[in-house]
Each structure stands twice: as structure tokens, then as C-alpha cells.
Design an enzyme around this catalytic site. Structure first.
Site, PDB file in Angstrom:
ATOM      1  N   TRP A   1     -21.470  19.113  -8.590  1.00 26.93           N
ATOM      2  CA  TRP A   1     -22.185  18.569  -7.430  1.00 26.93           C
ATOM      3  C   TRP A   1     -21.309  18.432  -6.197  1.00 26.93           C
ATOM      4  O   TRP A   1     -21.790  18.518  -5.077  1.00 26.93           O
ATOM      5  CB  TRP A   1     -22.786  17.202  -7.789  1.00 26.93           C
ATOM      6  CG  TRP A   1     -23.811  17.296  -8.857  1.00 26.93           C
ATOM      7  CD1 TRP A   1     -25.150  17.577  -8.673  1.00 26.93           C
ATOM      8  CD2 TRP A   1     -23.617  17.150 -10.274  1.00 26.93           C
ATOM      9  NE1 TRP A   1     -25.774  17.598  -9.885  1.00 26.93           N
ATOM     10  CE2 TRP A   1     -24.877  17.336 -10.890  1.00 26.93           C
ATOM     11  CE3 TRP A   1     -22.517  16.869 -11.074  1.00 26.93           C
ATOM     12  CZ2 TRP A   1     -25.061  17.264 -12.270  1.00 26.93           C
ATOM     13  CZ3 TRP A   1     -22.678  16.794 -12.444  1.00 26.93           C
ATOM     14  CH2 TRP A   1     -23.950  17.000 -13.035  1.00 26.93           C
TER      15      TRP A   1
ATOM     16  N   HIS B   1     -19.223  10.012 -12.766  1.00 29.71           N
ATOM     17  CA  HIS B   1     -19.599  10.890 -13.888  1.00 29.71           C
ATOM     18  C   HIS B   1     -18.325  11.499 -14.456  1.00 29.71           C
ATOM     19  O   HIS B   1     -17.894  12.571 -14.031  1.00 29.71           O
ATOM     20  CB  HIS B   1     -20.569  11.989 -13.436  1.00 29.71           C
ATOM     21  CG  HIS B   1     -21.889  11.452 -13.021  1.00 29.71           C
ATOM     22  ND1 HIS B   1     -22.999  11.456 -13.861  1.00 29.71           N
ATOM     23  CD2 HIS B   1     -22.293  10.853 -11.870  1.00 29.71           C
ATOM     24  CE1 HIS B   1     -24.018  10.904 -13.223  1.00 29.71           C
ATOM     25  NE2 HIS B   1     -23.614  10.526 -12.024  1.00 29.71           N
TER      26      HIS B   1
ATOM     27  N   ASP C   1     -19.350   8.600  -7.398  1.00 34.41           N
ATOM     28  CA  ASP C   1     -20.242   9.548  -8.067  1.00 34.41           C
ATOM     29  C   ASP C   1     -19.515  10.751  -8.671  1.00 34.41           C
ATOM     30  O   ASP C   1     -19.646  11.023  -9.857  1.00 34.41           O
ATOM     31  CB  ASP C   1     -21.356  10.022  -7.132  1.00 34.41           C
ATOM     32  CG  ASP C   1     -22.594  10.509  -7.872  1.00 34.41           C
ATOM     33  OD1 ASP C   1     -22.686  10.282  -9.085  1.00 34.41           O
ATOM     34  OD2 ASP C   1     -23.474  11.093  -7.238  1.00 34.41           O
TER      35      ASP C   1
ATOM     36  N   GLN D   1     -29.537  12.818 -18.565  1.00 31.85           N
ATOM     37  CA  GLN D   1     -29.527  13.601 -17.326  1.00 31.85           C
ATOM     38  C   GLN D   1     -30.803  14.433 -17.125  1.00 31.85           C
ATOM     39  O   GLN D   1     -31.288  14.584 -16.014  1.00 31.85           O
ATOM     40  CB  GLN D   1     -28.296  14.526 -17.331  1.00 31.85           C
ATOM     41  CG  GLN D   1     -28.263  15.603 -16.259  1.00 31.85           C
ATOM     42  CD  GLN D   1     -27.882  15.076 -14.894  1.00 31.85           C
ATOM     43  OE1 GLN D   1     -26.729  14.766 -14.638  1.00 31.85           O
ATOM     44  NE2 GLN D   1     -28.873  14.943 -14.003  1.00 31.85           N
TER      45      GLN D   1
ATOM     46  N   HIS E   1     -30.122   6.049 -12.188  1.00 33.66           N
ATOM     47  CA  HIS E   1     -30.251   6.935 -11.047  1.00 33.66           C
ATOM     48  C   HIS E   1     -31.704   6.793 -10.603  1.00 33.66           C
ATOM     49  O   HIS E   1     -32.617   7.080 -11.387  1.00 33.66           O
ATOM     50  CB  HIS E   1     -29.977   8.374 -11.447  1.00 33.66           C
ATOM     51  CG  HIS E   1     -28.533   8.690 -11.658  1.00 33.66           C
ATOM     52  ND1 HIS E   1     -27.790   8.136 -12.662  1.00 33.66           N
ATOM     53  CD2 HIS E   1     -27.701   9.517 -10.971  1.00 33.66           C
ATOM     54  CE1 HIS E   1     -26.556   8.604 -12.581  1.00 33.66           C
ATOM     55  NE2 HIS E   1     -26.472   9.444 -11.576  1.00 33.66           N
TER      56      HIS E   1
HETATM   57 FE   FE2 Z   1     -24.737   9.864 -10.267  1.00 26.37          FE
END
Ligand code: FE2
Length: 426
Positions: free
Chosen positions: A315, A59, A309, A152, A210
Site C-alpha cells: 500500500w 500492519h 499503518d 482482511q 478498519h
Molecule cells: Fe490499516
């Protein structure tokens, strides 16, 4: 006269003492004792030349944003998504471009040659899309950046996500993404998979969703993704990313599911660093690991590649663009500890991920693109064990990053007496 010759290299298939000659951006010869001249000659000293690392899931619109506007306190996926929503409100195209370029520079130095990055399309201004299309152009000589249109907040959940996702594809984003487990209902999740796969089929694009990034054993959108892949003739062009719910699924159901995934030639991309951090957060003890069933999918003939990722974003606050770290974690979480399994983990961040991204001319072989990395290790398992230092990174026959081999100096104090300083290579 060649542009570059690497002398005395070891290769990932176990060959040693190999010379690699590059001309006009391609590998022109790969054999022992090449005596021709070249503009530059590098002695590999028996170290490993690998094809570039490939990150099939990242990302880039979020990377290096850690702490803006605040930290993720709970450490959960859902707080990360909420925090990302706050960050989107305040970041500019220039912010994203600057951070993404900084990441790309690090990635190239770490031997990454290609990245598939999701880019959020739930934003009427398409700030991230504009930024990463510019970055894709700027880095194209050093790095292949493939972009996935990623709604998203859910392509059905968010009122303008569908039109913005289509706009992003019209602007030149490469792959169709989705997030069915984040839609409001299971039915909406399945509908989102159908709609997005139809868009990919109409446009002749790949799909990377995803899918089931959840500990809920009943999150089964991978089944719908496989069904739509078959219905629309998308075999070989579809990837399910994360697939963590498969960790928690009933074994009997999985015994039906995995052959269906294999039959549809749907690829799988687990992301070991982030998912060992995020999954099992609602468990007490025992805590589930949350990594999908890597060994079982691989053994069924499914192409599995490990992705990173995230790095320093809402995150995941760690990371250093090191695909050997990613493979190392995947190896441990998946208990892939035999020699063959460990060697396969190296493939999961090179060959397998290149196949998932559909890269042309990939590999260290005559006629391939002259893209490779010289690692300070003699073979792939040693490279994993050491997360080996990158001595040189070559792109289209040119050295784009280099550093001297690392020397580790250790002063050891044994019981009651001092030992001389020992110098240990590796
Ligand atoms: Fe992801």
C-alpha cells in the site's frame, strides 16, 4: 544508588531543568538537582524527554515486503489488497518474522515503545498470526506489540475468515478487528460489525476495526460500530480506524454522528501518511484529502491518535517508522496549525495513542515505567518541526538505543562572496 539518571531534561508539559532517576525499571524520582549516584548518568543538556511514541495502527505482517511479488502500479487501496493476496501465497512464517524483527529494531531506534499491529486472519494456515505471535514474544523487553485479528478479505466475504479469526484469538491475538466496508453489501458490513463486537464482548477484548476507509460519503459503518459498542457495553474499548468516509459525509449527518461517537467513548485512529496517498484517487479536481474530521472529533472529546499503518508494503512504498513524520503529515492535512493544535498533534502519537491501546504505567512521571526517549529538541513543536533526532531511547531504565546529537554543517554562498563554513546545532 539509581540505575540511570537523566540530568537537565525538558518535559512535554514545559518544565525545564528536571532530573529523572530510574530504579528497577520504574521512574523513582523526578525533580530538580538529584545528587544521588547512578550506574549511568546522561546529560540531557536541556533537550526534551518524551514518553515513548505509540503507533496505534500498523500492519507488521506486510511491512518491508515492497516489490514482492510486484509493485502497486495504480497506487490504490484495492490494488494493494489484491497484491497482498499474491504476497500471502508466497511468504513463509520465517519471511514475516525476519521482516517484522527488522522493522521492530528500526521502530525502537525511532523511540516507538508500543505498536498495535493488525494481522491478517484470512489464511487457513494463519501464517501471519503464527509469525507475529513469535515476534511479540521476541521483542517484549524492548517493545509492546499488541495484535489485532484482522480478516482482511471480509469476515463474511471470505468463507473461512470467521473460524480463522476465532482461531487467532484462541492462539492469543489480543484485539478483535474487522473491515465492514469491504464486505459485499452495506447490510453484510453491518452484520460483520455486530458479530465481531459480540465476540469481543464474550471474551472481554478490545475492538479495532478498519472502518469506512473509503471516499463514499454513504459508507456509515462507524454508526453501527457505535451502536454495537453501546448495546454490548464496550464503551472505552472500541476504536474506529481510518474513518476516511467522514471527510466526504454530509455536514448535517456528521453533526449527529460525532456526538454519538463521543457518547459511546469510541476512539478514532486516522492514518495520515497512507490516506493522503490513497484517498481521492477517483476524483479529478478538486481532489479530496480524505483525512477524517480530526479537529471536530477531538473537540467533541473523542480520543484521537495518529497511526502509521504501513511502511514499504503493497500500500505504501515509503516510511521510516517515524511517528513524528506521521504527526507532521496529520498536522498539515488537518490544518492543525495553532500552537495548541500542534502540541496536540504530538500528544496524538504519544499520550492519546497510549490511551487507545490501554497501556499501563505510561508517561514521564514518578512511578511510571522508565520508558522514554530523549529528543534533540527543546519542546514538542520543535520536535515536530525538525522530526527531531533521537539521542537516546530508554526501556525499563536501560538505554536500548543511542546516538550523538546531530550537527548540521552548512556552507553558504551569498551574492558575490563566500561565507565561512557555519556550524549550526539544530
Ligand atoms: Fe490499516
Amino acid at each position: 544508588m539509581f540505575d540511570l539518571i537523566i540530568k537537565n531534561a525538558s518535559l512535554t508539559d514545559g518544565q525545564t531543568g528536571i532530573d529523572i532517576a530510574c530504579r528497577n525499571g520504574k521512574i523513582a524520582a523526578l525533580e530538580r538537582d538529584i545528587t544521588a549516584d547512578a550506574k549511568e548518568i546522561i546529560d540531557a543538556a536541556g533537550y526534551l524527554v518524551s514518553p515513548p511514541f505509540v503507533d496505534p495502527h500498523f500492519h507488521m505482517d506486510a511491512t518491508l515486503s515492497l516489490g514482492t511479488p510486484r509493485m502497486n502500479v495504480s497506487g490504490t487501496l484495492l490494488e494493494g489488497i489484491a497484491l497482498w493476496g499474491e504476497l500471502k501465497e508466497v511468504q513463509s512464517i520465517e519471511d514475516i518474522v525476519q521482516r517484522a524483527l527488522q522493522y521492530c529494531e528500526l521502530a525502537v531506534a525511532k523511540g516507538i515503545g508500543a505498536i498495535r499491529s493488525h494481522v491478517d486472519t484470512c489464511d487457513d494456515k494463519l501464517t501471519g498470526v503464527q509469525a507475529l505471535l513469535e515476534v511479540r514474544e521476541q521483542v517484549k523487553d524492548c517493545l509492546e506489540l499488541q495484535l489485532v485479528a484482522f480478516p482482511q478479505d471480509g469476515v463474511l466475504c471470505d468463507p473461512t475468515a470467521m473460524q480463522n479469526t476465532i482461531r487467532a484469538l484462541d492462539m492469543g491475538v489480543d484485539v478483535v478487528g474487522g473491515i465492514p466496508h469491504f464486505e459485499r453489501t452495506m447490510a453484510d458490513g453491518a452484520e460483520s460489525v455486530r458479530l465481531l463486537c459480540e465476540i469481543a464482548a464474550e471474551r472481554g477484548l478490545m475492538v479495532d476495526m478498519h472502518c469506512d476507509e473509503s471516499d463514499d460519503p454513504l459508507s456509515r459503518h462507524i454508526e453501527t460500530l457505535v451502536f454495537e459498542t453501546q448495546r454490548l457495553g464496550l464503551q472505552g474499548r472500541v476504536t474506529g480506524s481510518h474513518l476516511t468516509s467522514m471527510h466526504s459525509m454530509d455536514n448535517y449527518y456528521v453533526s449527529k454522528l460525532i456526538p454519538l461517537i463521543a457518547e459511546a467513548q469510541v476512539h478514532a485512529v486516522p492514518n495520515p501518511l497512507i490516506n493522503i496517498m490513497l484517498q481521492g484517487r477517483h476524483d479529478t479536481y478538486p481532489k479530496r484529502r480524505g483525512q477524517t474530521r480530526v479537529r471536530e472529533m477531538r473537540d467533541a472529546g473523542i480520543i484521537v491518535g495518529f497511526g502509521s499503518d504501513c511502511m514499504m508494503d503493497p500500500w505504501y512504498s515509503l516510511g521510516k517508522a517515524d511517528m513524528l513524520d506521521v504527526a507532521f503529515m496529520g498536522l498539515h492535512v488537518g490544518q492543525l496549525s495553532s500552537r495548541a493544535d500542534m502540541a496536540w498533534c504530538f500528544d496524538a502519537v504519544t499520550l492519546n495513542s497510549a490511551r487507545i491501546m490501554g497501556l499501563d504505567g505510561y508517561g514521564v512521571a514518578k512511578g511510571c515505567e522508565a520508558n522514554f526517549v530523549l529528543l534533540q529538541a527543546h519542546e514538542t513543536i520543535e520536535a515536530l518541526r525538525l522530526r527531531a533526532h533521537r539521542i537516546a531511547v530508554v526501556r525499563k531504565g536501560c538505554v536500548v538505543s543511542r546516538s550523538d546529537p546531530q550537527i548540521f554543517r552548512t556552507t553558504m554562498n551569498a551574492v558575490g562572496k563566500d561565507l565561512d563554513e557555519a556550524t549550526v546545532k539544530n
